[in-house]
Write a protein that holds these residues in place. Structure first.
Motif, PDB file in Angstrom:
ATOM      1  N   GLU A 122       0.825  -1.206   0.000  1.00 53.21           N
ATOM      2  CA  GLU A 122       0.000   0.000   0.000  1.00 53.21           C
ATOM      3  C   GLU A 122       0.860   1.258   0.000  1.00 53.21           C
ATOM      4  O   GLU A 122       0.522   2.264  -0.642  1.00 53.21           O
ATOM      5  N   ASP A 123       1.972   1.221   0.722  1.00 51.13           N
ATOM      6  CA  ASP A 123       2.878   2.370   0.775  1.00 51.13           C
ATOM      7  C   ASP A 123       3.509   2.629  -0.589  1.00 51.13           C
ATOM      8  O   ASP A 123       3.587   3.776  -1.052  1.00 51.13           O
ATOM      9  N   LEU A 124       3.929   1.563  -1.245  1.00 52.29           N
ATOM     10  CA  LEU A 124       4.566   1.719  -2.554  1.00 52.29           C
ATOM     11  C   LEU A 124       3.574   2.250  -3.590  1.00 52.29           C
ATOM     12  O   LEU A 124       3.933   3.053  -4.459  1.00 52.29           O
ATOM     13  N   ALA A 125       2.335   1.798  -3.500  1.00 50.48           N
ATOM     14  CA  ALA A 125       1.322   2.198  -4.485  1.00 50.48           C
ATOM     15  C   ALA A 125       0.974   3.679  -4.393  1.00 50.48           C
ATOM     16  O   ALA A 125       0.448   4.245  -5.352  1.00 50.48           O
ATOM     17  N   GLU A 126       1.253   4.305  -3.282  1.00 49.16           N
ATOM     18  CA  GLU A 126       1.015   5.736  -3.161  1.00 49.16           C
ATOM     19  C   GLU A 126       2.072   6.548  -3.891  1.00 49.16           C
ATOM     20  O   GLU A 126       1.842   7.718  -4.224  1.00 49.16           O
ATOM     21  N   ARG A 127       3.236   5.920  -4.169  1.00 48.38           N
ATOM     22  CA  ARG A 127       4.369   6.662  -4.727  1.00 48.38           C
ATOM     23  C   ARG A 127       4.748   6.262  -6.147  1.00 48.38           C
ATOM     24  O   ARG A 127       5.495   6.986  -6.817  1.00 48.38           O
ATOM     25  N   VAL A 174       6.729  -3.704  -9.384  1.00 48.61           N
ATOM     26  CA  VAL A 174       7.100  -5.099  -9.538  1.00 48.61           C
ATOM     27  C   VAL A 174       6.966  -5.739  -8.163  1.00 48.61           C
ATOM     28  O   VAL A 174       7.589  -5.299  -7.200  1.00 48.61           O
ATOM     29  N   LEU A 175       6.106  -6.771  -8.073  1.00 48.15           N
ATOM     30  CA  LEU A 175       5.798  -7.367  -6.773  1.00 48.15           C
ATOM     31  C   LEU A 175       5.777  -8.880  -6.848  1.00 48.15           C
ATOM     32  O   LEU A 175       5.813  -9.482  -7.922  1.00 48.15           O
ATOM     33  N   ASP A 176       5.703  -9.489  -5.666  1.00 46.88           N
ATOM     34  CA  ASP A 176       5.619 -10.936  -5.520  1.00 46.88           C
ATOM     35  C   ASP A 176       4.161 -11.301  -5.258  1.00 46.88           C
ATOM     36  O   ASP A 176       3.435 -10.545  -4.603  1.00 46.88           O
ATOM     37  N   HIS A 177       3.719 -12.467  -5.729  1.00 47.95           N
ATOM     38  CA  HIS A 177       2.290 -12.769  -5.652  1.00 47.95           C
ATOM     39  C   HIS A 177       1.716 -12.811  -4.236  1.00 47.95           C
ATOM     40  O   HIS A 177       0.528 -12.514  -4.071  1.00 47.95           O
ATOM     41  N   PRO A 178       2.467 -13.139  -3.177  1.00 51.85           N
ATOM     42  CA  PRO A 178       1.839 -13.127  -1.846  1.00 51.85           C
ATOM     43  C   PRO A 178       1.404 -11.742  -1.360  1.00 51.85           C
ATOM     44  O   PRO A 178       0.679 -11.646  -0.366  1.00 51.85           O
ATOM     45  N   HIS A 179       1.828 -10.680  -2.029  1.00 51.59           N
ATOM     46  CA  HIS A 179       1.388  -9.334  -1.661  1.00 51.59           C
ATOM     47  C   HIS A 179      -0.024  -9.015  -2.164  1.00 51.59           C
ATOM     48  O   HIS A 179      -0.591  -7.987  -1.778  1.00 51.59           O
ATOM     49  N   ILE A 180      -0.574  -9.866  -3.026  1.00 57.08           N
ATOM     50  CA  ILE A 180      -1.821  -9.512  -3.703  1.00 57.08           C
ATOM     51  C   ILE A 180      -2.978  -9.331  -2.732  1.00 57.08           C
ATOM     52  O   ILE A 180      -3.783  -8.395  -2.859  1.00 57.08           O
ATOM     53  N   GLY A 181      -3.104 -10.206  -1.746  1.00 58.14           N
ATOM     54  CA  GLY A 181      -4.215 -10.082  -0.804  1.00 58.14           C
ATOM     55  C   GLY A 181      -4.210  -8.751  -0.073  1.00 58.14           C
ATOM     56  O   GLY A 181      -5.266  -8.098   0.059  1.00 58.14           O
ATOM     57  N   ASP A 182      -3.039  -8.328   0.396  1.00 60.64           N
ATOM     58  CA  ASP A 182      -2.947  -7.027   1.068  1.00 60.64           C
ATOM     59  C   ASP A 182      -3.249  -5.894   0.100  1.00 60.64           C
ATOM     60  O   ASP A 182      -3.892  -4.903   0.462  1.00 60.64           O
ATOM     61  N   ALA A 183      -2.779  -6.029  -1.141  1.00 58.70           N
ATOM     62  CA  ALA A 183      -3.021  -4.980  -2.136  1.00 58.70           C
ATOM     63  C   ALA A 183      -4.512  -4.846  -2.434  1.00 58.70           C
ATOM     64  O   ALA A 183      -5.041  -3.737  -2.551  1.00 58.70           O
TER      65      ALA A 183
END
Length: 382
Positions: free
Chosen positions: A51-56, A61-70
């Motif tokens: 979420e922090d990265l998406a603000e900036r 480029v991300l890893d699939h386990p981040h998807i739920g939080d995103a």
């Protein structure tokens, strides 16, 4: 005429993570795309809150386990809003293993599989006293003769256990909602990991996969690692480095090649206003010309199955792709529910401590289950 819209992207600080993206963006400037890539360390890629990265950043480029939080944070754009169903279906069909579906969550596609990777076996073949082990029993036998290392730093202790459990027919979160392991397979995996850890070379215990591969290529204090995320860059000689031999992971009792999918996806944040130039660039990155003819020759690991089987690509990289393709095809997808990333970090610390204490399987796995239950929101998708 107005200036082209400027986009910011974030990738990870390794040639596999940035060389192809930066070169492709440079080429696309002739078409009017203003896209600048920045980099973060591997550890940030593995654990920094999305979420922090998406603000900036516009592209991440991300890893699939981040998807739920995103998804919980509503910080990414669904790709169905940018590409038609036929285009997405074509990319799904061309992608190796589960690399495309790993970024699908809640019935929606959230990222494109730019890069494909999983844990594979790595060796200094010039120092190994025989062929690469084909079974886990052979790994134990090798560890009694020659120095074998494990990748257990950071999140990798938990990921190694996941893969070994999958090789024994007990992939994580596959049996029932809220349950990490079904039972017997995880017990066998824990006992194997504990025995192997007691025999393993410990000099590289604090190193991430890149560090392990670099150390193995430079000094070969350990000659074999059965589960480490594959980096094609180390399949060829470099300055001060010998080439490593990569191969499929050891098989479990039933022949399963247990490995936990890695790789990277390219996601578009909510802050981005996607114009036709950027949309065309994203589509080009997934096209055959980029996947087969460009990315493999710019230090990347493409996600298209065709590239992994391509003779010219394999000739350039000492057979890395052909030698590990079977493992990647069978690799499991990690849970992706909100809260998974902190679970993975805490679970790895728990595994390392339990191994150091020579804890038996029952209490170790019970502690992992308790931690998993506390981190997984009730009713969430796996």
């Amino acid at each position: 005429m107005s200036a082209p819209r400027a986009y910011r992207g974030l990738t990870w600080d390794h040639p596999r993570g940035y060389v192809a993206l930066e070169r492709a963006a440079q080429r696309a400037r002739a078409d009017g795309l203003d896209l600048r890539w920045e980099r973060q360390p591997l550890e940030g890629f593995e654990s920094h809150p999305i979420e922090d990265l998406a603000e900036r950043y516009d592209l991440i480029v991300l890893d699939h386990p981040h998807i739920g939080d995103a998804v919980a944070g509503d910080c990414l754009q669904p790709l169905e809003s940018l590409f038609d169903a036929a285009t997405l279906a074509g990319w799904r069909a061309q992608s190796i293993g589960r690399s495309f579906e790993s970024y699908c969550y809640g019935g929606t596609q959230w990222a494109l599989p730019l890069d494909a990777a999983t844990q594979v076996a790595a060796a200094r073949e010039d120092r190994l006293d025989g062929p690469l082990p084909q079974q886990w029993s052979e790994v134990l036998a090798l560890a009694r003769r020659q120095p074998v290392c494990l990748s257990l730093a950071g999140p990798h202790a938990a990921l190694s256990l996941f893969s070994m459990a999958a090789a024994h027919g007990d992939a994580p979160a596959a049996s029932e909602p809220g349950r990490l392991f079904a039972g017997k397979g995880a017990v066998a995996a824990w006992e194997l990991l504990s025995e192997l850890n007691a025999l393993a070379f410990r000099g590289w215990a604090a190193l991430n996969p890149i560090g392990i591969l670099d150390a193995m290529a430079r000094n070969a204090e350990a000659v074999y690692c059965p589960l480490v995320y594959g980096y094609v860059n180390y399949a060829v000689a470099g300055e001060g480095r010998q080439p490593l031999r990569f191969g499929d992971v050891p098989a479990g009792p039933g022949g399963s090649l247990g490995s936990t999918l890695g790789g990277t996806g390219l996601a578009v944040s909510r802050r981005a206003t996607v114009d036709d130039t950027l949309r065309a660039h994203l589509a080009a990155l997934m096209g055959p010309a980029m996947q087969r003819d460009f990315i493999p020759f710019a230090d990347g690991q493409p996600s298209a199955r065709e590239a992994w089987a391509d003779a010219r690509v394999n000739a350039a990289w000492n057979g890395f792709y052909a030698q590990t393709q079977a493992t990647l095809e069978q690799a499991i997808v990690r849970p992706r529910h909100p809260g998974y990333i902190p679970f993975q970090t805490e679970a790895s610390a728990l595994v390392r401590n339990a191994l150091a204490d020579r804890l038996a399987a029952a209490p170790a796995l019970a502690a992992l289950q308790s931690l998993y239950a506390s981190r997984r929101p009730a009713g969430s998708e796996v």
